[in-house]
Scaffold this motif. Structure first.
Motif, PDB file in Angstrom:
ATOM      1  N   TYR A  67      -9.831  12.973  10.562  1.00 46.73           N
ATOM      2  CA  TYR A  67      -9.142  13.288   9.311  1.00 46.73           C
ATOM      3  C   TYR A  67      -9.836  12.522   8.192  1.00 46.73           C
ATOM      4  CZ  TYR A  67      -6.817   8.721   9.024  1.00 46.73           C
ATOM      5  OH  TYR A  67      -6.558   7.376   8.895  1.00 46.73           O
ATOM      6  N   ARG A  68      -9.458  12.818   6.962  1.00 51.11           N
ATOM      7  CA  ARG A  68     -10.026  12.119   5.816  1.00 51.11           C
ATOM      8  C   ARG A  68      -9.071  11.023   5.364  1.00 51.11           C
ATOM      9  NH1 ARG A  68     -11.124  14.621  -0.284  1.00 51.11           N
ATOM     10  NH2 ARG A  68     -12.218  12.781  -1.121  1.00 51.11           N
ATOM     11  N   ARG A  69      -9.599   9.808   5.198  1.00 56.14           N
ATOM     12  CA  ARG A  69      -8.797   8.684   4.724  1.00 56.14           C
ATOM     13  C   ARG A  69      -9.415   8.124   3.448  1.00 56.14           C
ATOM     14  NH1 ARG A  69     -10.564   4.466   6.772  1.00 56.14           N
ATOM     15  NH2 ARG A  69     -10.115   4.812   8.982  1.00 56.14           N
ATOM     16  N   VAL A  70      -8.644   8.142   2.358  1.00 60.61           N
ATOM     17  CA  VAL A  70      -9.126   7.671   1.058  1.00 60.61           C
ATOM     18  C   VAL A  70      -8.298   6.453   0.658  1.00 60.61           C
ATOM     19  CG1 VAL A  70      -9.646   8.280  -1.327  1.00 60.61           C
ATOM     20  CG2 VAL A  70      -9.645  10.065   0.449  1.00 60.61           C
ATOM     21  N   ARG A  71      -8.984   5.347   0.390  1.00 62.16           N
ATOM     22  CA  ARG A  71      -8.303   4.141  -0.079  1.00 62.16           C
ATOM     23  C   ARG A  71      -8.639   3.924  -1.556  1.00 62.16           C
ATOM     24  NH1 ARG A  71      -6.027   2.110   4.416  1.00 62.16           N
ATOM     25  NH2 ARG A  71      -7.197   2.059   6.373  1.00 62.16           N
ATOM     26  N   LEU A  72      -7.599   3.578  -2.347  1.00 61.57           N
ATOM     27  CA  LEU A  72      -7.767   3.383  -3.786  1.00 61.57           C
ATOM     28  C   LEU A  72      -7.079   2.098  -4.212  1.00 61.57           C
ATOM     29  CD1 LEU A  72      -6.579   6.588  -3.236  1.00 61.57           C
ATOM     30  CD2 LEU A  72      -7.633   6.842  -5.466  1.00 61.57           C
ATOM     31  N   THR A  73      -7.508   1.601  -5.373  1.00 60.33           N
ATOM     32  CA  THR A  73      -6.830   0.466  -5.978  1.00 60.33           C
ATOM     33  C   THR A  73      -6.764   0.672  -7.483  1.00 60.33           C
ATOM     34  OG1 THR A  73      -6.778  -1.959  -6.148  1.00 60.33           O
ATOM     35  CG2 THR A  73      -8.926  -0.909  -6.250  1.00 60.33           C
ATOM     36  N   SER A  74      -5.705   0.154  -8.097  1.00 56.36           N
ATOM     37  CA  SER A  74      -5.519   0.274  -9.542  1.00 56.36           C
ATOM     38  C   SER A  74      -4.570  -0.827  -9.984  1.00 56.36           C
ATOM     39  CB  SER A  74      -4.934   1.644  -9.896  1.00 56.36           C
ATOM     40  OG  SER A  74      -3.572   1.726  -9.512  1.00 56.36           O
ATOM     41  N   VAL A  85      -4.547   7.584   0.938  1.00 55.70           N
ATOM     42  CA  VAL A  85      -4.231   9.004   1.051  1.00 55.70           C
ATOM     43  C   VAL A  85      -4.776   9.503   2.385  1.00 55.70           C
ATOM     44  CG1 VAL A  85      -4.509  11.289   0.030  1.00 55.70           C
ATOM     45  CG2 VAL A  85      -4.279   9.276  -1.452  1.00 55.70           C
ATOM     46  N   PHE A  86      -3.891  10.070   3.207  1.00 51.65           N
ATOM     47  CA  PHE A  86      -4.240  10.592   4.521  1.00 51.65           C
ATOM     48  C   PHE A  86      -4.309  12.114   4.408  1.00 51.65           C
ATOM     49  CE2 PHE A  86      -1.926   6.665   4.914  1.00 51.65           C
ATOM     50  CZ  PHE A  86      -2.612   5.939   5.883  1.00 51.65           C
ATOM     51  N   VAL A  87      -5.468  12.676   4.659  1.00 48.88           N
ATOM     52  CA  VAL A  87      -5.682  14.107   4.451  1.00 48.88           C
ATOM     53  C   VAL A  87      -5.911  14.766   5.813  1.00 48.88           C
ATOM     54  CG1 VAL A  87      -6.994  15.858   3.220  1.00 48.88           C
ATOM     55  CG2 VAL A  87      -6.764  13.552   2.242  1.00 48.88           C
ATOM     56  N   SER A  88      -4.981  15.633   6.211  1.00 43.14           N
ATOM     57  CA  SER A  88      -5.113  16.327   7.495  1.00 43.14           C
ATOM     58  C   SER A  88      -4.418  17.671   7.409  1.00 43.14           C
ATOM     59  CB  SER A  88      -4.511  15.496   8.630  1.00 43.14           C
ATOM     60  OG  SER A  88      -3.096  15.533   8.576  1.00 43.14           O
ATOM     61  N   ASP A  89      -4.640  18.492   8.428  1.00 44.92           N
ATOM     62  CA  ASP A  89      -4.034  19.824   8.456  1.00 44.92           C
ATOM     63  C   ASP A  89      -2.560  19.795   8.838  1.00 44.92           C
ATOM     64  OD1 ASP A  89      -6.265  21.251   7.664  1.00 44.92           O
ATOM     65  OD2 ASP A  89      -7.063  21.358   9.697  1.00 44.92           O
ATOM     66  N   GLU A  95       0.840  -1.197   0.000  1.00 45.35           N
ATOM     67  CA  GLU A  95       0.000   0.000   0.000  1.00 45.35           C
ATOM     68  C   GLU A  95       0.874   1.245   0.000  1.00 45.35           C
ATOM     69  OE1 GLU A  95      -3.478   0.638   2.957  1.00 45.35           O
ATOM     70  OE2 GLU A  95      -1.695   1.442   3.960  1.00 45.35           O
ATOM     71  N   ASN A  96       0.776   2.038  -1.045  1.00 47.52           N
ATOM     72  CA  ASN A  96       1.473   3.328  -1.106  1.00 47.52           C
ATOM     73  C   ASN A  96       0.738   4.297  -0.173  1.00 47.52           C
ATOM     74  OD1 ASN A  96       2.876   5.624  -1.869  1.00 47.52           O
ATOM     75  ND2 ASN A  96       2.705   5.214  -4.064  1.00 47.52           N
ATOM     76  N   ARG A  97       1.437   4.852   0.831  1.00 49.65           N
ATOM     77  CA  ARG A  97       0.807   5.677   1.860  1.00 49.65           C
ATOM     78  C   ARG A  97       1.243   7.131   1.656  1.00 49.65           C
ATOM     79  NH1 ARG A  97      -1.019   2.735   6.362  1.00 49.65           N
ATOM     80  NH2 ARG A  97      -0.280   4.265   7.903  1.00 49.65           N
ATOM     81  N   ILE A  98       0.275   7.996   1.351  1.00 41.76           N
ATOM     82  CA  ILE A  98       0.565   9.371   0.960  1.00 41.76           C
ATOM     83  C   ILE A  98      -0.161  10.325   1.899  1.00 41.76           C
ATOM     84  CG2 ILE A  98       0.287  11.076  -0.888  1.00 41.76           C
ATOM     85  CD1 ILE A  98       0.520   8.738  -2.868  1.00 41.76           C
ATOM     86  N   TYR A  99       0.574  11.246   2.490  1.00 36.58           N
ATOM     87  CA  TYR A  99       0.027  12.226   3.425  1.00 36.58           C
ATOM     88  C   TYR A  99      -0.041  13.585   2.738  1.00 36.58           C
ATOM     89  CZ  TYR A  99       0.811   8.827   7.187  1.00 36.58           C
ATOM     90  OH  TYR A  99       0.774   7.711   8.003  1.00 36.58           O
ATOM     91  N   LEU A 100      -1.246  14.170   2.698  1.00 35.08           N
ATOM     92  CA  LEU A 100      -1.460  15.442   2.020  1.00 35.08           C
ATOM     93  C   LEU A 100      -2.350  16.351   2.866  1.00 35.08           C
ATOM     94  CD1 LEU A 100      -2.178  14.137  -1.599  1.00 35.08           C
ATOM     95  CD2 LEU A 100      -0.063  15.215  -0.804  1.00 35.08           C
ATOM     96  N   THR A 101      -2.312  17.626   2.560  1.00 40.72           N
ATOM     97  CA  THR A 101      -3.202  18.594   3.194  1.00 40.72           C
ATOM     98  C   THR A 101      -4.528  18.669   2.424  1.00 40.72           C
ATOM     99  OG1 THR A 101      -2.377  20.423   1.878  1.00 40.72           O
ATOM    100  CG2 THR A 101      -1.244  19.978   3.967  1.00 40.72           C
ATOM    101  N   PRO A 102      -5.569  19.238   3.035  1.00 33.90           N
ATOM    102  CA  PRO A 102      -6.847  19.381   2.323  1.00 33.90           C
ATOM    103  C   PRO A 102      -6.728  20.200   1.042  1.00 33.90           C
ATOM    104  CG  PRO A 102      -7.165  19.712   4.679  1.00 33.90           C
ATOM    105  CD  PRO A 102      -5.686  19.647   4.456  1.00 33.90           C
ATOM    106  N   GLU A 103      -5.779  21.116   0.965  1.00 27.94           N
ATOM    107  CA  GLU A 103      -5.602  21.917  -0.243  1.00 27.94           C
ATOM    108  C   GLU A 103      -5.010  21.097  -1.384  1.00 27.94           C
ATOM    109  OE1 GLU A 103      -5.935  24.335   3.267  1.00 27.94           O
ATOM    110  OE2 GLU A 103      -4.428  22.811   2.761  1.00 27.94           O
TER     111      GLU A 103
END
Length: 295
Positions: free
Chosen positions: A214-221, A228-232, A170-178
């Motif tokens: 926080y927002r947690r989005v899981r994807l597959t491809s 994707v972990f979305v937090s401030d 699982e590729n784990r990516i931390y990003l801001t809401p922007e």
């Protein structure tokens, strides 16, 4: 960085003509998650200890270590691929200074057509950081997605042949809401990724922020799994430093083997949605998440 991911391994693999890749690959130019690796940079003194600790933790097979020039500029690095049931690793121990921007890419993804893949990535919002360059068995490029997410694409003249993994990393990516919306649009468009879960109020304790959400989005491809972990932000140590998550059948047994091999547990096992998770640090400094299905 050259697809040292499988630089040596390809010579040992069953080969299929490169022109056949486009006919066999799923959407988004992906070839399969077993060919997708995390790029890990360690000091030369830690190289062998790191490789040994990964094999002790997950099982699998390291390919023969070698020293190569894997960038389009002059450099030398030890390199070795490790193929495990839980995921694939590309390990680098540079003997010279690391040329820019190598070292900041988190993953290497095998693509069926590198020119088409890079062009498609650019159309979907990625920036080309390193123009496509040749290596002894194919070609490589590095792109950056919105939010500063760097990836390497690579292509083999002859396709390596590896069996599917027991579980997909699982590729784990931390990003801001922007940054997150632009990244998600770009990646889903390019990779034909499917969002499997989008929790807009996940428990903040999962990223070291108890009492928050926080927002947690899981994807597959075709490139495998991604969260994707979305937090401030800012996040407490070591959250955000974990590049990849690895699924195992028995987390306790895996952590026991890891500890015996010198792997440090940074975040103790704890329940999360659908899994029990821990964060560890391998010899040489690589930080990863390891989880098992809940129940």
């Amino acid at each position: 960085m050259m697809r040292l991911n499988f630089l040596l391994a390809a010579a040992l693999a069953s080969a299929v003509p490169g022109s056949a890749l486009a006919q066999q690959a799923p959407a988004g130019y992906a070839v399969g998650p077993q060919y997708d690796t995390t790029h890990i940079y360690v000091a030369p003194a830690d190289f062998d200890r790191f490789v040994d600790s990964v094999v002790a933790t997950f099982g699998g097979t390291p390919n023969k270590k070698g020293t190569f020039q894997v960038t389009p500029t002059s450099s030398q690095t030890m390199s070795q691929a490790i193929l495990t049931p839980a995921g694939s690793f590309s390990v680098f121990g540079f003997l010279t200074p690391i040329p820019y921007p190598f070292g900041a890419e988190r993953t290497g993804y095998l693509v069926s057509d590198i020119d088409a893949a890079v062009a498609s990535a650019q159309r979907h919002g990625a920036t080309r950081l390193v123009a496509t360059f040749p290596d002894p068995i194919g070609r490589d490029a590095i792109v950056q997605w919105p939010g500063g997410v760097n990836m390497q694409f690579y292509w083999h003249t002859q396709k390596p042949s590896y069996p599917a993994q027991a579980t997909v990393q699982e590729n784990r990516i931390y990003l801001t809401p922007e940054a997150a919306p632009a990244f998600l649009r770009a990646w889903t468009g390019y990779a034909h990724a499917r969002i499997t879960a989008d929790d807009k109020a996940a428990p903040g304790v999962e990223i070291g922020q108890p009492g928050k959400t926080y927002r947690r989005v899981r994807l597959t491809s075709g490139y495998g799994r991604m969260t994707v972990f979305v937090s401030d932000n800012p996040l407490p140590w070591p959250y955000g430093r974990d590049l990849t998550g690895y699924e195992v059948a028995d987390l306790g047994a895996t952590l026991g083997r890891a500890a015996a091999a010198g792997v440090e547990t940074l975040v103790a096992p704890h329940p999360e949605t659908g899994r029990v998770s821990a964060i560890v640090r391998f010899p040489g400094g690589y930080i990863a998440e390891i989880h098992a299905p809940a129940g």
